[in-house]
Design a protein around this motif. Structure first.
Motif, mmCIF file in Angstrom:
data_model
loop_
_atom_site.group_PDB
_atom_site.id
_atom_site.type_symbol
_atom_site.label_atom_id
_atom_site.label_comp_id
_atom_site.label_asym_id
_atom_site.label_seq_id
_atom_site.Cartn_x
_atom_site.Cartn_y
_atom_site.Cartn_z
ATOM 1 N N VAL A 50 0.849 -1.152 0.047
ATOM 2 C CA VAL A 50 0.053 -0.142 0.021
ATOM 3 C C VAL A 50 0.850 1.360 -0.080
ATOM 4 N N VAL A 51 1.833 1.325 0.834
ATOM 5 C CA VAL A 51 2.830 2.493 0.695
ATOM 6 C C VAL A 51 3.525 2.653 -0.469
ATOM 7 N N GLU A 54 0.252 4.035 -3.003
ATOM 8 C CA GLU A 54 -0.452 5.284 -2.564
ATOM 9 C C GLU A 54 0.515 6.269 -2.198
ATOM 10 N N SER A 55 1.530 5.942 -1.570
ATOM 11 C CA SER A 55 2.315 6.968 -1.113
ATOM 12 C C SER A 55 2.944 7.958 -1.947
ATOM 13 N N ILE A 107 -7.380 1.493 3.623
ATOM 14 C CA ILE A 107 -6.432 1.650 2.647
ATOM 15 C C ILE A 107 -6.064 0.207 2.314
ATOM 16 N N ASN A 209 -5.197 9.130 0.782
ATOM 17 C CA ASN A 209 -3.798 9.156 0.349
ATOM 18 C C ASN A 209 -3.113 9.798 1.611
ATOM 19 N N VAL A 212 -2.661 7.178 4.009
ATOM 20 C CA VAL A 212 -1.369 6.171 3.994
ATOM 21 C C VAL A 212 0.075 6.963 4.368
ATOM 22 N N LYS A 216 3.047 5.670 7.048
ATOM 23 C CA LYS A 216 4.245 6.018 6.632
ATOM 24 C C LYS A 216 5.063 6.638 7.864
#
Length: 491
Positions: A50-51, A54-55, A107, A209, A212, A216
């Motif tokens: 996911v990171v 989406e990051s 997420i 977003n 996410v 992080k």
């Protein structure tokens, strides 16, 4: 529910210390706290995926964990006993996915779990119990494919993690408290605030977003809300690696052996620095590392892997300390305090996590008065049903098929041997060969006389230390095994 074409947003009120431009705390309701608590349920492999996807904060990775995930993607399919093994690691299941999906912002983009039974269910019931799998086209004991989808309607309702009318304070370091006067005073006191005029209020709207990015930041910051919302995200991105380097330390783990033999691994170090260049082991070593991807973040905290004083640890302790009355059910808190793997996953016996309960399905059929089948049903035991008219005197219970122990994978592992595997310091896993070893050393431009070889045994403590280091460092092996190799600390 948001209208079509609009993005879900969560409103958050920030209390900001004006002079320092720093968040003291945020006032939050159920929607935001559900999102924060959902972080602890996510498998580490999901977090890595996911990171990266989406990051927008660079680098879009989580230290060595991202390398480990990338290794699974890059490994040839011949390294896996079945296609299912690779799928399980790249899309690990969340044992609390139903709760997460009911949150306002979720997420986790993993497809919802489906359940399958034998295509020839009637014949298969002659020898109950009926096999059930979360993976399509596994082989049933009768020879047919498990490809018939089951309706999993259980009439259970899920409403996130905390009560709807709850109100909370969330500190800059992700500690969550119920809103109360004494907590507010303590936070203000800890922040050294005497004059209330030094505080201003800001309202922010959080998108998926940004959630996410929030996740992080939890791995690299002790001032998460400040870095994310007060125009410090760019600086946080530049300082990301520097922050990790400063925090490259491993808290000693007080972990007892799990009554099983350790994994024997050969490590190659650089004498001049004490840094581990790579490790080489059998398939059980690679398999052990890959199981990291299936572990929920909260379980890592439980094992001591988040024992350093960071935002993830603060979030986990907040859940443990929060009174159960604030949760939607008592069961929800218990699942946080004692996290489990999704039921279809196995974990190497060096670690002591348990599997979640397998859904207890009962299969039956409705027949008309002429003996013709009208409809198949598969319902959980939680729902009481009237079985008449029913072909059988009672329902036929189901048996969950372990995808790692079917007839095509007698080894019960994610990867195949006997090929040895090479693992670099940042957890890049590849099949080992003389060519790959020489190529790595040539790339590093290290003279032969500066190399040292050592054989070590990796047990539960070493496993947790490597896992802990994988979230904060690109030198996961060097840090995780420093107590075995007397590795010199980097400045």
């Amino acid at each position: 529910m948001a209208a079509v074409g609009t993005e879900e947003r969560i409103t958050l009120k920030l209390m900001v210390l004006k002079k320092e431009n720093k968040v003291i705390f945020a006032e939050a309701g159920k929607d935001f706290v559900d999102v924060l608590f959902s972080f602890l349920t996510l498998p580490l492999g999901t977090i890595a995926r996911v990171v990266r996807k989406e990051s927008k904060l660079q680098p879009s990775e989580v230290a060595s964990l991202s390398s480990l995930y990338q290794s699974v993607e890059n490994l040839d399919k011949e390294c896996f006993p079945t296609d299912t093994c690779k799928e399980m690691l790249l899309c690990p299941r969340n044992s609390m996915e139903a709760y997460c999906r009911s949150s306002k912002i979720n997420i986790d983009d993993t497809e919802p779990t489906e359940y399958f039974v034998c295509n020839d269910l009637v014949r298969c019931r002659i020898k109950p119990p009926v096999l059930i799998s979360t993976f399509r086209n596994k082989r049933c004991r009768c020879g047919s494919m498990l490809a018939k989808p089951i309706s999993t309607e259980t009439f259970d309702s899920f409403d996130g993690f905390v009560q709807t009318n709850s109100s909370f304070m969330v500190t800059d370091g992700m500690k969550v408290f119920p809103n109360s006067f004494d907590k507010i005073i303590n936070v203000l006191k800890d922040s050294g605030i005497e004059n209330m005029s030094s505080i201003s209020e800001r309202t922010v709207n959080i998108t998926k977003n940004q959630v996410v990015e929030l996740l992080k930041h939890c791995f690299c910051s002790r001032s998460v809300l400040t870095d994310l919302f007060l125009e410090k995200a760019e600086k946080a991105g530049r300082d990301y690696r520097e922050t990790l380097l400063k925090r490259r330390r491993i808290t000693p783990c007080d972990l007892k052996a799990n009554n099983c033999d350790g994994i024997i691994v050969k490590i190659v170090l650089r004498k001049s620095s004490g840094k581990i260049l790579f490790a080489e082991g059998k398939a059980d070593f690679a398999d052990f590392l890959f199981t990291f991807l299936t572990i929920p973040l909260g379980a890592l905290c439980l094992m001591g892997g988040c024992s350093y004083d960071d935002s993830v640890d603060g979030l986990y302790k907040s859940v443990v300390d929060l009174d159960e009355d604030y949760f939607t059910t008592k069961e929800v808190k218990n699942k946080f305090v004692d996290p489990v793997l999704a039921p279809q996953f196995k974990l190497h016996n060096l670690l002591s996590l348990k599997n979640g309960d397998v859904p207890n399905y009962f299969c039956y059929s409705e027949w008309d008065y002429h003996g013709k089948m009208v409809k198949d049903f598969c319902l959980t035991s939680k729902r009481k049903v009237e079985l008449y008219p029913c072909y059988y005197e009672s329902c036929v219970a189901s048996e969950f098929l372990d995808p790692l122990s079917d007839t095509s994978n007698n080894g019960k592992a994610y990867v195949k041997g006997p090929t040895p595997y090479m693992v670099t310091d940042d957890l890049v896993v590849t099949p080992s060969s003389s060519l790959s070893v020489v190529s790595l050393l040539r790339t590093m431009n290290i003279p032969r006389h500066d190399l040292q070889e050592k054989v070590v045994s990796i047990g539960k403590e070493e496993g947790v230390r490597i896992l802990q280091a994988s979230l904060s460092s690109r030198s996961a092996l060097t840090l995780g095994l420093s107590h075995l190799t007397k590795v010199k600390e980097e400045n």
